[in-house]
Design a protein around this motif. Structure first.
Motif, PDB file in Angstrom:
ATOM      1  N   VAL A  62      16.282 -17.589  -4.908  1.00  0.00           N
ATOM      2  CA  VAL A  62      17.338 -17.503  -3.898  1.00  0.00           C
ATOM      3  C   VAL A  62      16.786 -18.101  -2.608  1.00  0.00           C
ATOM      4  O   VAL A  62      15.735 -17.685  -2.127  1.00  0.00           O
ATOM      5  CB  VAL A  62      17.808 -16.053  -3.681  1.00  0.00           C
ATOM      6  N   TYR A  63      17.501 -19.095  -2.070  1.00  0.00           N
ATOM      7  CA  TYR A  63      17.102 -19.812  -0.855  1.00  0.00           C
ATOM      8  C   TYR A  63      18.041 -19.382   0.260  1.00  0.00           C
ATOM      9  O   TYR A  63      19.265 -19.513   0.142  1.00  0.00           O
ATOM     10  CB  TYR A  63      17.206 -21.316  -1.106  1.00  0.00           C
ATOM     11  N   HIS A  64      17.477 -18.859   1.375  1.00  0.00           N
ATOM     12  CA  HIS A  64      18.298 -18.350   2.473  1.00  0.00           C
ATOM     13  C   HIS A  64      17.849 -18.984   3.783  1.00  0.00           C
ATOM     14  O   HIS A  64      16.691 -18.859   4.180  1.00  0.00           O
ATOM     15  CB  HIS A  64      18.170 -16.835   2.537  1.00  0.00           C
ATOM     16  N   ASP A  65      18.777 -19.672   4.431  1.00  0.00           N
ATOM     17  CA  ASP A  65      18.536 -20.266   5.751  1.00  0.00           C
ATOM     18  C   ASP A  65      19.562 -19.652   6.695  1.00  0.00           C
ATOM     19  O   ASP A  65      20.725 -20.059   6.724  1.00  0.00           O
ATOM     20  CB  ASP A  65      18.681 -21.785   5.681  1.00  0.00           C
ATOM     21  N   MET A  66      19.149 -18.629   7.451  1.00  0.00           N
ATOM     22  CA  MET A  66      20.066 -17.902   8.328  1.00  0.00           C
ATOM     23  C   MET A  66      20.594 -18.787   9.449  1.00  0.00           C
ATOM     24  O   MET A  66      21.745 -18.658   9.853  1.00  0.00           O
ATOM     25  CB  MET A  66      19.387 -16.653   8.900  1.00  0.00           C
ATOM     26  N   GLU A  67      19.764 -19.685   9.966  1.00  0.00           N
ATOM     27  CA  GLU A  67      20.190 -20.563  11.055  1.00  0.00           C
ATOM     28  C   GLU A  67      21.308 -21.500  10.617  1.00  0.00           C
ATOM     29  O   GLU A  67      22.223 -21.796  11.385  1.00  0.00           O
ATOM     30  CB  GLU A  67      19.007 -21.366  11.594  1.00  0.00           C
ATOM     31  N   ALA A  68      21.254 -21.963   9.382  1.00  0.00           N
ATOM     32  CA  ALA A  68      22.281 -22.865   8.850  1.00  0.00           C
ATOM     33  C   ALA A  68      23.440 -22.108   8.213  1.00  0.00           C
ATOM     34  O   ALA A  68      24.430 -22.712   7.807  1.00  0.00           O
ATOM     35  CB  ALA A  68      21.660 -23.818   7.831  1.00  0.00           C
ATOM     36  N   GLY A  69      23.309 -20.771   8.108  1.00  0.00           N
ATOM     37  CA  GLY A  69      24.348 -19.987   7.438  1.00  0.00           C
ATOM     38  C   GLY A  69      24.447 -20.334   5.969  1.00  0.00           C
ATOM     39  O   GLY A  69      25.535 -20.431   5.410  1.00  0.00           O
ATOM     40  N   LEU A  70      23.303 -20.524   5.337  1.00  0.00           N
ATOM     41  CA  LEU A  70      23.254 -21.006   3.958  1.00  0.00           C
ATOM     42  C   LEU A  70      22.455 -20.052   3.077  1.00  0.00           C
ATOM     43  O   LEU A  70      21.347 -19.641   3.431  1.00  0.00           O
ATOM     44  CB  LEU A  70      22.584 -22.381   3.944  1.00  0.00           C
ATOM     45  N   MET A  71      23.041 -19.695   1.942  1.00  0.00           N
ATOM     46  CA  MET A  71      22.331 -18.934   0.924  1.00  0.00           C
ATOM     47  C   MET A  71      22.747 -19.499  -0.428  1.00  0.00           C
ATOM     48  O   MET A  71      23.930 -19.533  -0.755  1.00  0.00           O
ATOM     49  CB  MET A  71      22.653 -17.445   0.982  1.00  0.00           C
TER      50      MET A  71
END
Length: 92
Positions: A62-71
């Protein structure tokens, strides 16, 4: 938060069994160095303690990038989809 799981695998070169800690989830906002590992295809690369062979362990992450709003869930080709999950932006 990023997470790892320890699994026992046999080396593809010498068949020696060994335990490896593999990433199962990465939060690249909290641990930006993991983003670079993903982009360079270095995430979950391990080295056999017996013969020193290096190899990639292909597994679901699971890849989560909070700054990009991407999971997203990165899955190996042909992986069993199992039950589909629906994520909303509210869950991020």
């Amino acid at each position: 938060m990023s997470s790892r799981q320890t699994v026992e695998l046999a080396c593809p070169d010498c068949s020696h069994p060994a335990e490896f800690a593999l990433w199962t989830g990465v939060n690249v906002t909290l641990e930006p160095e993991l983003k670079h590992e993903v982009l360079r295809h270095e995430l979950n690369r391990v080295q056999c303690p017996e013969c020193d062979a290096e190899f990639a362990v292909i597994t679901t992450v699971v890849y989560h990038d909070m700054e990009a709003g991407l999971m997203v869930e990165l899955r190996p080709e042909g992986a069993d989809m199992g039950e589909e999950r629906e994520w909303s932006s509210d869950a991020l």
